[in-house]
Design a protein around this motif. Structure first.
Motif, PDB file in Angstrom:
ATOM      1  N   MET A 105      76.491  57.396  42.467  1.00 57.42           N
ATOM      2  CA  MET A 105      75.995  57.996  43.695  1.00 57.42           C
ATOM      3  C   MET A 105      76.239  59.509  43.713  1.00 57.42           C
ATOM      4  O   MET A 105      75.363  60.268  44.085  1.00 57.42           O
ATOM      5  CB  MET A 105      76.655  57.307  44.888  1.00 57.42           C
ATOM      6  N   VAL A 106      77.422  59.926  43.291  1.00 52.69           N
ATOM      7  CA  VAL A 106      77.744  61.347  43.263  1.00 52.69           C
ATOM      8  C   VAL A 106      76.805  62.075  42.307  1.00 52.69           C
ATOM      9  O   VAL A 106      76.339  63.182  42.605  1.00 52.69           O
ATOM     10  CB  VAL A 106      79.226  61.561  42.861  1.00 52.69           C
ATOM     11  N   ASN A 107      76.493  61.456  41.176  1.00 55.56           N
ATOM     12  CA  ASN A 107      75.583  62.072  40.220  1.00 55.56           C
ATOM     13  C   ASN A 107      74.197  62.272  40.820  1.00 55.56           C
ATOM     14  O   ASN A 107      73.558  63.299  40.578  1.00 55.56           O
ATOM     15  CB  ASN A 107      75.478  61.228  38.947  1.00 55.56           C
ATOM     16  N   LYS A 108      73.734  61.301  41.583  1.00 57.91           N
ATOM     17  CA  LYS A 108      72.414  61.422  42.202  1.00 57.91           C
ATOM     18  C   LYS A 108      72.399  62.584  43.189  1.00 57.91           C
ATOM     19  O   LYS A 108      71.419  63.341  43.250  1.00 57.91           O
ATOM     20  CB  LYS A 108      72.022  60.109  42.897  1.00 57.91           C
ATOM     21  N   ILE A 109      73.466  62.755  43.936  1.00 59.23           N
ATOM     22  CA  ILE A 109      73.564  63.872  44.893  1.00 59.23           C
ATOM     23  C   ILE A 109      73.538  65.202  44.145  1.00 59.23           C
ATOM     24  O   ILE A 109      72.821  66.128  44.528  1.00 59.23           O
ATOM     25  CB  ILE A 109      74.833  63.732  45.765  1.00 59.23           C
ATOM     26  N   LYS A 110      74.292  65.299  43.052  1.00 57.50           N
ATOM     27  CA  LYS A 110      74.297  66.526  42.250  1.00 57.50           C
ATOM     28  C   LYS A 110      72.913  66.810  41.685  1.00 57.50           C
ATOM     29  O   LYS A 110      72.441  67.947  41.691  1.00 57.50           O
ATOM     30  CB  LYS A 110      75.308  66.417  41.096  1.00 57.50           C
ATOM     31  N   PHE A 111      72.280  65.773  41.179  1.00 54.75           N
ATOM     32  CA  PHE A 111      70.949  65.906  40.598  1.00 54.75           C
ATOM     33  C   PHE A 111      69.957  66.426  41.650  1.00 54.75           C
ATOM     34  O   PHE A 111      69.202  67.370  41.385  1.00 54.75           O
ATOM     35  CB  PHE A 111      70.495  64.547  40.047  1.00 54.75           C
ATOM     36  N   CYS A 112      69.972  65.832  42.827  1.00 56.72           N
ATOM     37  CA  CYS A 112      69.055  66.255  43.894  1.00 56.72           C
ATOM     38  C   CYS A 112      69.376  67.676  44.374  1.00 56.72           C
ATOM     39  O   CYS A 112      68.464  68.441  44.714  1.00 56.72           O
ATOM     40  CB  CYS A 112      69.088  65.258  45.048  1.00 56.72           C
ATOM     41  N   THR A 113      70.647  68.029  44.357  1.00 57.68           N
ATOM     42  CA  THR A 113      71.029  69.399  44.713  1.00 57.68           C
ATOM     43  C   THR A 113      70.451  70.386  43.704  1.00 57.68           C
ATOM     44  O   THR A 113      69.923  71.441  44.078  1.00 57.68           O
ATOM     45  CB  THR A 113      72.566  69.536  44.791  1.00 57.68           C
ATOM     46  N   ILE A 114      70.524  70.047  42.430  1.00 59.56           N
ATOM     47  CA  ILE A 114      69.953  70.901  41.383  1.00 59.56           C
ATOM     48  C   ILE A 114      68.453  71.066  41.601  1.00 59.56           C
ATOM     49  O   ILE A 114      67.921  72.180  41.535  1.00 59.56           O
ATOM     50  CB  ILE A 114      70.238  70.321  39.977  1.00 59.56           C
ATOM     51  N   LEU A 115      67.771  69.964  41.880  1.00 55.12           N
ATOM     52  CA  LEU A 115      66.329  70.029  42.120  1.00 55.12           C
ATOM     53  C   LEU A 115      66.001  70.942  43.295  1.00 55.12           C
ATOM     54  O   LEU A 115      65.093  71.775  43.222  1.00 55.12           O
ATOM     55  CB  LEU A 115      65.767  68.635  42.391  1.00 55.12           C
ATOM     56  N   ARG A 116      66.758  70.795  44.376  1.00 54.30           N
ATOM     57  CA  ARG A 116      66.483  71.594  45.572  1.00 54.30           C
ATOM     58  C   ARG A 116      66.831  73.066  45.367  1.00 54.30           C
ATOM     59  O   ARG A 116      66.103  73.947  45.840  1.00 54.30           O
ATOM     60  CB  ARG A 116      67.233  71.004  46.761  1.00 54.30           C
ATOM     61  N   GLU A 117      67.914  73.343  44.679  1.00 59.25           N
ATOM     62  CA  GLU A 117      68.289  74.739  44.407  1.00 59.25           C
ATOM     63  C   GLU A 117      67.251  75.404  43.516  1.00 59.25           C
ATOM     64  O   GLU A 117      66.868  76.557  43.738  1.00 59.25           O
ATOM     65  CB  GLU A 117      69.681  74.819  43.770  1.00 59.25           C
ATOM     66  N   ARG A 118      66.796  74.672  42.520  1.00 54.08           N
ATOM     67  CA  ARG A 118      65.760  75.205  41.627  1.00 54.08           C
ATOM     68  C   ARG A 118      64.485  75.493  42.416  1.00 54.08           C
ATOM     69  O   ARG A 118      63.857  76.544  42.258  1.00 54.08           O
ATOM     70  CB  ARG A 118      65.493  74.202  40.507  1.00 54.08           C
ATOM     71  N   SER A 119      64.115  74.566  43.284  1.00 56.21           N
ATOM     72  CA  SER A 119      62.903  74.741  44.084  1.00 56.21           C
ATOM     73  C   SER A 119      63.027  75.920  45.042  1.00 56.21           C
ATOM     74  O   SER A 119      62.075  76.694  45.211  1.00 56.21           O
ATOM     75  CB  SER A 119      62.601  73.455  44.861  1.00 56.21           C
ATOM     76  N   LEU A 120      64.184  76.073  45.651  1.00 56.28           N
ATOM     77  CA  LEU A 120      64.408  77.202  46.554  1.00 56.28           C
ATOM     78  C   LEU A 120      64.256  78.526  45.806  1.00 56.28           C
ATOM     79  O   LEU A 120      63.622  79.466  46.295  1.00 56.28           O
ATOM     80  CB  LEU A 120      65.796  77.099  47.201  1.00 56.28           C
ATOM     81  N   GLU A 121      64.797  78.587  44.615  1.00 54.51           N
ATOM     82  CA  GLU A 121      64.657  79.800  43.812  1.00 54.51           C
ATOM     83  C   GLU A 121      63.199  80.028  43.429  1.00 54.51           C
ATOM     84  O   GLU A 121      62.703  81.159  43.449  1.00 54.51           O
ATOM     85  CB  GLU A 121      65.526  79.714  42.553  1.00 54.51           C
TER      86      GLU A 121
END
Length: 185
Positions: free
Chosen positions: A1-17
């Motif tokens: 579960m923690v990995n999925k949260i990290k993964f989604c955070t990476i996706l969102r940070e990349r998209s924001l940039e």
């Protein structure tokens, strides 16, 4: 579960940039770079679609872990790589437009005649079927006039619209992935 949260955070940070970067690129008429950013956003989207279409949650976790370990995705217990082409083909089967956007983006990421768009029409390097596909997608989703020629001057006003569509879809797919959707795209 923690990995999925990290993964989604990476996706969102990349998209924001990407959102910030594409705005700067378009303001400065750096259309090749804007298309490269669009392609990167699409890369995130096809990966999330690939995960959502995978019904086995342990395999999903496998790919998420590989991302977090900075390892190229491979089939579980195998050295066979999951290719961008496989992910793009899957999303193209579902939506019918991702392949043309991805291919166009790749032409700007890799050194090609497309980078000479200020001096020559880069779309003349495409075959007529590809040109019509791009025009049809731009028309169907963003109102591009079908009678217009395809060149950087005619498509540049649509680049941000295309980016927003991909970015909005990406966020919706991230939410579906977070909610353990299976093929609910």
């Amino acid at each position: 579960m923690v990995n999925k949260i990290k993964f989604c955070t990476i996706l969102r940070e990349r998209s924001l940039e990407h959102k910030k970067a594409i705005t700067l690129m378009l303001q400065n008429e750096l259309y090749g770079q804007a298309i490269s950013i669009l392609r990167q956003e699409l890369d995130s989207m096809v990966r999330v679609i690939f995960l959502i279409e995978e019904p086995d949650f342990s395999i999903r976790e496998h790919y998420v872990e590989q991302t977090l370990e900075n390892v190229k995705w491979t089939l579980p217990n195998s050295r066979s790589a999951i290719t961008d082409r496989q992910m793009v083909e899957l999303s193209n089967l579902l939506f019918g437009w991702t392949k043309s956007v991805y291919k166009l983006g790749c032409a700007f990421i890799h050194l090609s005649p497309m980078s000479n768009y200020r001096n020559e029409n880069p779309f003349l390097n495409l075959d007529e079927v590809e040109i019509q596909d791009i025009k049809n997608h731009l028309h169907n989703y963003h109102g591009f006039p079908l009678a217009s020629d395809l060149n950087m001057d005619t498509i540049s006003p649509y680049l941000n619209k295309v980016f927003i569509k991909v970015s909005d879809n990406l966020e919706a797919y991230i939410e579906s992935f977070e909610n353990d959707a299976i093929g609910d795209i």
